[in-house]
Design a protein around this motif. Structure first.
Motif, PDB file in Angstrom:
ATOM      1  N   THR A  79      -8.296  -9.967  -5.833  1.00 52.74           N
ATOM      2  CA  THR A  79      -8.120  -8.800  -4.973  1.00 52.74           C
ATOM      3  C   THR A  79      -7.109  -7.851  -5.615  1.00 52.74           C
ATOM      4  O   THR A  79      -5.972  -8.234  -5.888  1.00 52.74           O
ATOM      5  CB  THR A  79      -7.619  -9.201  -3.575  1.00 52.74           C
ATOM      6  N   THR A  97      -9.860  -0.981  -2.235  1.00 52.73           N
ATOM      7  CA  THR A  97      -9.657  -2.401  -2.519  1.00 52.73           C
ATOM      8  C   THR A  97     -10.815  -2.943  -3.350  1.00 52.73           C
ATOM      9  O   THR A  97     -11.979  -2.822  -2.966  1.00 52.73           O
ATOM     10  CB  THR A  97      -9.518  -3.206  -1.221  1.00 52.73           C
ATOM     11  N   ASP A 141     -12.566  -6.053  -4.542  1.00 49.84           N
ATOM     12  CA  ASP A 141     -12.698  -7.471  -4.191  1.00 49.84           C
ATOM     13  C   ASP A 141     -14.185  -7.770  -3.999  1.00 49.84           C
ATOM     14  O   ASP A 141     -14.787  -7.320  -3.024  1.00 49.84           O
ATOM     15  CB  ASP A 141     -11.932  -7.767  -2.901  1.00 49.84           C
ATOM     16  N   HIS A 171      -5.891  -3.435  -5.723  1.00 53.59           N
ATOM     17  CA  HIS A 171      -5.914  -2.198  -4.945  1.00 53.59           C
ATOM     18  C   HIS A 171      -5.671  -1.008  -5.870  1.00 53.59           C
ATOM     19  O   HIS A 171      -4.773  -1.043  -6.712  1.00 53.59           O
ATOM     20  CB  HIS A 171      -4.847  -2.225  -3.854  1.00 53.59           C
ATOM     21  N   HIS A 209       0.818  -1.202   0.000  1.00 56.22           N
ATOM     22  CA  HIS A 209       0.000   0.000   0.000  1.00 56.22           C
ATOM     23  C   HIS A 209       0.861   1.265   0.000  1.00 56.22           C
ATOM     24  O   HIS A 209       0.611   2.207  -0.759  1.00 56.22           O
ATOM     25  CB  HIS A 209      -0.928   0.015   1.219  1.00 56.22           C
TER      26      HIS A 209
END
Length: 320
Positions: A283, A89, A91, A285, A57
């Protein structure tokens, strides 16, 4: 575009859009020349891909900040990762956990006509993000690809009389503009409590390149203003058919460590819909770069209808 040792290498991957960027570690601070090369590639190819990167991150945020101020995670996300308010995020499992199992079902049901997920990020805001940077953490071995389309090429593909006509139009953008959000869902309440609505030019002049590009998308555009509903639908159907033409697109097969960086002023992208029936984890980001109010060919800026400009200090209203 070619390169020498220790210089960023740019390799185009499709006829109208997309390039692979190599010979650079984006987890580390970049020198001015690398930032310039990446920025030029972004504006020329609209979306650029970095492979085999090792970002977390913090380093993703640091990379993004070299290209502009970052926004808050998302206008409707009140739970970004702790200490990283810039991270959004992506997901589906996270959404279903937060909003209930019917969230995914509702999403699938609303897919009709050209809306199968094509959108430009946060165009409900009066100042949509200038760019988006998406990093893959966990991806399935099959499926889950993302596609991007070049909105400048789509505009240029229209005939001259049609270009002259759409140059004069403006459209409303809002969450749920291109589909119906179930009024009884908890997500609908979050959208309503944090309503963003803007009027944008249908054709946007890019503030850096000066190129004209279509600036409507099936995800957020509700209607063309100052025309009838029937006329609006016909115009949007014409433009959506143009911007989703396969020759204007590029498709990315994700791997863990892949990063996509796209010019949100000049592209729309298509979220994958081919793995929803499979129990697979995906997933990613995202961070987004704060943008300015779009400007049309007539020099008029976008107009704020509801909400506020979208930036680093955005606050999500949560009313339990």
């Amino acid at each position: 575009m070619t390169s020498t040792l220790n210089r960023v290498i740019v390799r185009p991957v499709a006829g109208h859009i997309g390039a692979d960027i190599s010979n650079v570690d984006i987890s580390r601070p970049l020198d001015d020349e690398a930032v310039k090369s990446i920025t030029e590639a972004l504006h020329r190819y609209k979306v650029i891909f970095f492979r085999g990167q090792r970002l977390d991150h913090a380093s993703q945020i640091a990379f993004g900040r070299q290209f502009g101020e970052l926004t808050y995670a998302h206008p409707h996300d009140d739970t970004p990762p702790e200490n990283f308010p810039e991270i959004y995020t992506v997901d589906p499992k996270r959404y279903e956990k937060k909003y209930g199992a019917d969230f995914g079902v509702a999403s699938r049901r609303r897919r009709y006509s050209y809306f199968t997920g094509w959108h430009t990020d946060v165009t409900a805001a009066v100042n949509p993000p200038a760019g988006s940077i998406l990093r893959a953490e966990v991806v399935p071995e099959i499926g889950g690809d993302t596609q991007w389309t070049n909105l400048v090429a789509a505009y240029e593909g229209l005939s001259e009389p049609v270009r002259a006509f759409v140059d004069t139009l403006r459209a409303e953008h809002r969450y749920g503009g291109g589909y119906e959000i179930s009024r009884s869902s908890s997500y609908a309440k979050v959208v309503e409590d944090n309503l963003l609505v803007a009027i944008h030019p249908v054709v946007r002049v890019h503030p850096v390149t000066g190129e004209k590009g279509l600036f409507v998308n099936p995800g957020f555009t509700s209607h063309i203003v100052d025309v009838s509903a029937r006329e609006s639908r016909a115009i949007l159907d014409l433009l959506y058919a143009e911007l989703t033409r396969p020759e204007y697109t590029v498709r990315l097969r994700w791997e863990a460590g892949t990063v996509a960086f796209w010019d949100n002023r000049a592209t729309a992208h298509l979220a994958p819909a081919d793995i929803e029936h499979l129990d697979l984890r995906r997933t990613l980001h995202r961070v987004t770069i704060t943008g300015e109010r779009p400007v049309g060919p007539d020099g008029r800026e976008s107009e704020l209808v509801s909400g506020q400009e979208f930036g680093a200090n955005h606050k999500v209203v949560v009313d339990d």
